[in-house]
Design a protein around this motif. Structure first.
Motif, PDB file in Angstrom:
ATOM      1  N   THR A 188       0.740  -1.249  -0.172  1.00 40.60           N
ATOM      2  CA  THR A 188       0.011  -0.051  -0.029  1.00 40.60           C
ATOM      3  C   THR A 188       0.928   1.177   0.005  1.00 40.60           C
ATOM      4  O   THR A 188       1.532   1.370   0.894  1.00 40.60           O
ATOM      5  CB  THR A 188      -0.979   0.021   1.348  1.00 40.60           C
ATOM      6  OG1 THR A 188      -1.664  -1.236   1.318  1.00 40.60           O
ATOM      7  CG2 THR A 188      -1.812   1.341   1.273  1.00 40.60           C
ATOM      8  N   ARG A 222      -9.423  -3.877   7.924  1.00 37.58           N
ATOM      9  CA  ARG A 222      -7.949  -3.950   7.608  1.00 37.58           C
ATOM     10  C   ARG A 222      -7.271  -2.561   8.300  1.00 37.58           C
ATOM     11  O   ARG A 222      -7.703  -1.534   8.162  1.00 37.58           O
ATOM     12  CB  ARG A 222      -7.622  -4.091   6.093  1.00 37.58           C
ATOM     13  CG  ARG A 222      -8.263  -5.572   5.674  1.00 37.58           C
ATOM     14  CD  ARG A 222      -7.946  -5.631   4.456  1.00 37.58           C
ATOM     15  NE  ARG A 222      -8.772  -4.413   3.464  1.00 37.58           N
ATOM     16  CZ  ARG A 222      -8.250  -4.359   2.147  1.00 37.58           C
ATOM     17  NH1 ARG A 222      -7.463  -4.729   1.558  1.00 37.58           N
ATOM     18  NH2 ARG A 222      -8.984  -3.393   1.681  1.00 37.58           N
ATOM     19  N   PRO A 224      -3.065  -1.197   8.332  1.00 32.71           N
ATOM     20  CA  PRO A 224      -1.784  -1.276   7.807  1.00 32.71           C
ATOM     21  C   PRO A 224      -0.659  -1.831   8.628  1.00 32.71           C
ATOM     22  O   PRO A 224      -0.403  -1.245   9.804  1.00 32.71           O
ATOM     23  CB  PRO A 224      -1.324  -0.086   7.041  1.00 32.71           C
ATOM     24  CG  PRO A 224      -2.075   1.013   8.003  1.00 32.71           C
ATOM     25  CD  PRO A 224      -3.234   0.226   8.320  1.00 32.71           C
ATOM     26  N   THR A 272       0.847 -11.227   6.709  1.00 30.52           N
ATOM     27  CA  THR A 272       0.121 -10.137   6.434  1.00 30.52           C
ATOM     28  C   THR A 272      -0.570 -10.567   5.112  1.00 30.52           C
ATOM     29  O   THR A 272      -0.333 -11.587   4.445  1.00 30.52           O
ATOM     30  CB  THR A 272       1.059  -8.873   6.002  1.00 30.52           C
ATOM     31  OG1 THR A 272       1.611  -8.944   4.785  1.00 30.52           O
ATOM     32  CG2 THR A 272       1.697  -8.357   7.195  1.00 30.52           C
ATOM     33  N   THR A 277      -1.184  -5.200   4.607  1.00 30.30           N
ATOM     34  CA  THR A 277      -2.216  -5.121   5.721  1.00 30.30           C
ATOM     35  C   THR A 277      -2.664  -6.395   6.623  1.00 30.30           C
ATOM     36  O   THR A 277      -2.341  -7.552   6.046  1.00 30.30           O
ATOM     37  CB  THR A 277      -3.578  -4.427   5.221  1.00 30.30           C
ATOM     38  OG1 THR A 277      -3.990  -5.630   4.211  1.00 30.30           O
ATOM     39  CG2 THR A 277      -3.230  -3.356   4.196  1.00 30.30           C
TER      40      THR A 277
END
Length: 744
Positions: A188, A222, A224, A272, A277
């Motif tokens: 992300t 969610r 991060p 993850t 995330t």
């Protein structure tokens, strides 16, 4: 031609089957595209699971300093003066908190700071303005409070995008390592950063992102674990608080072809999603997590309430609007989501939707639909509907059971609606189907569905299971020699020691990762790594040796840089040296530990021997010691000098050990060839009890060998002392020439 072929296929297997297969293929394409309605339906089911079985509340050393409505009523309107926050920091750390993180950003100067009041009001009397400017700046007072404790400042971003090129900036880097592929194509990405005031950023011990983005339906599911912001990797607020609280060691991001696989933080791997995330597993809001900011500032909080705790500072006051929709169907303060995520990390209770989940779901749906297409012609409609409904209901049970027992999120909605659609369609078409065409369709199914594909998907599922597997690994252990004295020299500057170790570990990590090694863990000043897991490495022994040599060169380069820096700063220069042990053997490697906490690590006798060899590097005075199994695999490719036959502490079997001194070019040099011959003669004479011949060989050997590694002088001095001891007290008749190590 194409139209005639399609017509022929339709007549041969039946148009109903062609349409059914087309619908199945279309359903698979839709599922892979994963449009918003599908995601919402899937998430609603996962929300239902969590509402039915929320996480059981437990006591964790995590607390939230809550700027609630009562605090605002007591302290005054928002925003508070920075002096209040400085007081809050001092009282929190003074109560014994380990570290604290702000889910608040201080991006603008305090409007109530006396110097700013003077600057913003030009009509004030000059004497009054001079008096105001002479008073301490509120922001500076807060920065000083930050510096007195371990404080993580929150950061955020205005805009966000996936897979967008990050804009380079002067954002400082948080120490980290990369394991596997480059994470940037998957992670992300936030192209810009909203930071705190520069003096606050500089005084903070950590910097964490508190951006938590909702799903399309506005629910926050969610958070991060790691993101890319302005070209730099950043942990989320909770993970960064944990990193700072556990010593501020670098974190590591592990990436494979499917995306981000996990983050190694505080000695453990946190799995993850592919974009970095995680999915917090929530409890309903718990008041025991919260301490009112007003109670702290007014002195009403019981003494020791925050001792040993990781503390978040956030807001739950209605007017500050920091509430978020959660999967539990309840509104929750954003800071509590961060706190619960950290509870999940500590207890290993994050919800998991592994990369292979879509493979399981697609396989289940495709196999089920194809089975229904195959079985429909030989079933009557009532039996098909009843048995199909029971079969599809088992998917729902399996999905819910995976959630309750393993916290796995496996989607049952896609296989169920795909199966129901297939049942409806095929049941309707069954009235029009003839027995002859039914048989043709069965025969033709093999042309549309590959059994090998299904087998491959099943194999992939098994290969991704948790647990250990037996592999041949090459293990590397490294440690800083004399670290205690180095640490003592930084007794008045612990931040400087942290900076020095981060600088060293970044270099060592780079050398390991360059040779595609896996960093198992950092243990203070020590590093453990291995090759040939989780990814296959056909030449892992050679890669490990190359990495070890590079690590020694990196330390030498770093010492040269530090000597110049220390001379310029007028400091005494203290060089760093590392010892490295390498060994190869069959080990068990995988995710090991308990349900509450686990690591991806290796276990076995070769691991213990590699650790012991690293410890023996101190005694033998050389930087890298290699076990016999590794030496046999790389013989001829590196300059290796036999040191001894040793029985390390805790083992009964002796091990022939070697010093790794250089690459093939050094090995093939005339001087090293002559050194190897003399070394063999010397060791042979010693093992044959020919002490005079051994000493004569030592006299010739020492100058030649120490030209390759001056540290070997320690080894030769030990050999001379050993020979002198044997002259006084000869070894027993059954002596096998093995040296028994007395220390690890």
């Amino acid at each position: 031609m194409l139209i005639r072929m399609v017509g022929w296929i339709g007549r041969w297997i039946g148009w109903a089957r062609v349409i059914a297969l087309g619908l199945i293929a279309f359903a698979v394409v839709v599922r892979v595209a994963d449009p918003v309605p599908l995601r919402i339906a899937r998430n609603l089911v996962f929300d239902f699971y969590q509402q039915q079985r929320p996480r059981e509340p437990q006591a964790f050393p995590i607390a939230i300093i809550d700027i609630d409505d009562a605090s605002l009523t007591e302290i005054g309107q928002w925003p508070w003066p920075r002096t209040r926050f400085a007081e809050l920091v001092d009282k929190t750390m003074g109560d014994g908190a380990v570290a604290m993180a702000f889910d608040i950003i201080f991006a603008e100067r305090d409007r109530l700071s006396p110097p700013k009041v003077a600057d913003d009001n030009p009509d004030l009397d000059e004497a009054l303005k001079a008096g105001l400017r002479a008073l301490p700046d509120n922001d500076r007072l807060l920065a000083e409070a930050f510096a007195r404790g371990r404080v993580v400042v929150g950061q955020t971003s205005v805009r966000s995008a996936h897979a967008a090129a990050a804009h380079e900036s002067n954002v400082p880097q948080v120490p980290h390592a990369l394991v596997g592929l480059d994470p940037l194509p998957y992670i992300t990405t936030f192209p810009d950063l909203v930071e705190n005031l520069p003096e606050l950023e500089a005084a903070a011990a950590g910097h964490g992102m508190f951006n938590v983005r909702p799903d399309p339906d506005g629910v926050y599911r969610r958070a991060p674990m790691v993101v890319s912001v302005a070209g730099q990797l950043r942990l989320g607020l909770g993970p960064e608080l944990l990193r700072v609280a556990t010593g501020g060691n670098p974190f590591a991001v592990r990436t494979n072809e499917a995306g981000i696989d996990g983050v190694v933080l505080a000695g453990k791997l946190v799995n993850t999603a592919g974009d970095g995330t995680v999915r917090p597993y929530l409890t309903p809001s718990q008041r025991h997590r919260f301490v009112s900011a007003g109670d702290i500032l007014s002195g009403r909080m019981p003494k020791g309430r925050l001792a040993g705790h990781l503390v978040f500072v956030g807001t739950s006051a209605i007017g500050l609007e920091d509430y978020r929709a959660t999967p539990l169907g309840l509104q929750m303060a954003g800071v509590e989501i961060h706190a619960q995520m950290l509870e999940n990390i500590l207890s290993g209770t994050l919800l998991e939707r592994p990369n292979y989940a879509i493979g399981i779901e697609l396989t289940a749906a495709v196999v089920t639909c194809i089975a229904l297409v195959i079985l429909t012609p030989i079933m009557n409609a009532v039996f098909l509907i009843v048995s199909g409904t029971i079969f599809l209901a088992s998917f729902a049970w399996f999905s819910f059971n995976a959630f309750t027992s393993q916290r796995l999120l496996l989607d049952a909605t896609f296989p169920i609606w795909a199966g129901l659609a297939t049942i409806i369609f095929m049941s309707s078409a069954n009235y029009l189907r003839e027995e002859r065409r039914r048989q043709r369709i069965r025969t033709a199914f093999g042309q549309y569905v590959s059994r090998d594909l299904v087998t491959e998907l099943i194999d992939n599922q098994q290969s991704l299971r948790l647990g250990g597997e037996t592999r041949e690994l090459t293990l590397l252990f490294s440690d800083v020699r004399g670290f205690t004295s180095i640490a003592e020299s930084f007794s008045d500057n612990p931040a400087g020691l942290t900076s020095l170790m981060n600088r060293l570990l970044n270099r060592l990590s780079g050398a390991i990762l360059e040779q595609k090694g896996t960093i198992d863990k950092f243990m203070g000043d020590a590093v453990m790594a291995f090759w040939n897991a989780p990814m296959d490495h056909d030449d892992h022994q050679r890669a490990a040796c190359a990495a070890a040599l590079r690590m020694v060169r990196e330390v030498a380069e770093m010492n040269a840089e530090r000597e110049v820096e220390d001379a310029a700063a007028g400091r005494a220069f203290q060089p760093m040296q590392i010892g490295i042990g390498l060994n190869t053997g069959k080990c068990t490697v995988g995710n090991m530990g308990s349900d509450m906490r686990f690591d991806y690590t290796a276990m076995g006798d070769p691991v213990n021997l590699a650790s012991r060899l690293e410890g023996q590097s101190r005694y033998y005075g050389t930087s890298i010691i290699v076990g016999s199994t590794t030496e046999a695999a790389v013989h001829g490719d590196f300059a290796l000098l036999e040191l001894d036959m040793i029985r390390v502490k805790g083992k009964s079997q002796p091990e022939r050990i070697f010093a790794l001194l250089g690459d093939r070019m050094l090995r093939e040099s005339d001087d090293f060839v002559q050194t190897t011959l003399l070394n063999g003669q010397m060791l042979g004479a010693m093992r044959a009890r020919e002490w005079d011949h051994a000493e004569q060989a030592l006299d010739e050997l020492e100058d030649m060998a120490t030209s390759f590694d001056p540290l070997l002088a320690t080894h030769f001095a030990n050999l001379r002392a050993r020979i002198a001891g044997f002259r006084l007290a000869p070894p027993p008749p059954d002596w096998d020439g093995v040296y028994d190590a007395t220390s690890k």
